[in-house]
Design an enzyme around this catalytic site. Sequence first.
Site, PDB file in Angstrom:
ATOM      1  N   SER A 158      42.592  82.676-127.536  1.00  0.00           N
ATOM      2  CA  SER A 158      41.741  83.651-126.842  1.00  0.00           C
ATOM      3  C   SER A 158      42.169  83.729-125.390  1.00  0.00           C
ATOM      4  O   SER A 158      42.728  82.773-124.848  1.00  0.00           O
ATOM      5  CB  SER A 158      40.273  83.196-126.915  1.00  0.00           C
ATOM      6  N   TYR A 184      35.079  75.835-124.223  1.00  0.00           N
ATOM      7  CA  TYR A 184      35.753  76.868-125.014  1.00  0.00           C
ATOM      8  C   TYR A 184      37.196  77.025-124.546  1.00  0.00           C
ATOM      9  O   TYR A 184      38.124  77.119-125.362  1.00  0.00           O
ATOM     10  CB  TYR A 184      34.989  78.195-124.887  1.00  0.00           C
TER      11      TYR A 184
END
Length: 323
Positions: A158, A184
Amino acid sequence: MTTSFGATSTTDDVLAGIDLSGKRILVTGVSAGLGVETARALVAHGASVVGAARDLGKAEAATATVRAAAAGGNGAFDLIELDLASFASIRAATDRLVADNRPFDVVIANAGVMAAPFGRTADGFETQFGTNHLGHFLFVNRIAGLIQPGGRLVVLSSSGHRFADVDLDDPNFERTPYDPWIAYGHSKTANALFAVEFDRRHRARGIRAAAVHPGGINTELGRHVGADALKAMIERINAELAAAGKPPYSWKTIPQGAATSVWAGVVADADEVGGRYCENCHVSEVTDGVINPVAEGVRSYALDPDRARALWAKSEELVGEQF
């Protein structure tokens, strides 16, 4: 290799005219969003897809149309149970696949969690690093021998990798204050580095690995963020874009979001994508400067070969297996 595809290309666009009959492809996270669309597109073009999901009931409902298409003679679709937050579940799933001994042409490590509150996996690891990285690290490596020469691994990373490099000294936030977005970032950088080192280790067998950023898609992945926080984030991004004279941000559709996974897995030239980070159906440029959150670009630390080797060694230590 130049590509005619881009940010608005869909799975059907990138697979137009491609026959995947005879190809066997594994996709994790087929109970919602990108995983379901990835499986749908591949089956529609004749592939035999094995979908992995933690909640089989939810996955069966989500993939009903995929199974119906397969039953109609277009490709094939099967489900296996896989909880990436449990090493016992991963080992059980991989033992079954290895015993079955049918090879895969492509493995797409799609499943994941984002910005979750602090928690631990069944084996005691921070939820996001434990699920997104360690779960896939153990799962993929235990079935690596099933990937055929000429095959590929696609790992979903990501642009969130830009929040933080991986922390090899404190991966479980035992000494560091927990931040869901930093965690994350750790996990998504780890996903990219895993692809780098897997590619290095397996390219002699003709197997290549690539990391993929699917883009911003409003799916279940954002369930921990909250509507107000998401709205505020988009407003900040749009203020930056407006200041730069650019149009406001718009979400990708799910077929647009899944397009780069499919492109990297079965369309792109293997040598072009091997060991690289891809987005919008092309290989990304490395950039370490100031960058808008929704602009393209991959940080150099997410492709660093020495960092990738160090993460591999640490991951082996944490999962208790060597590959």
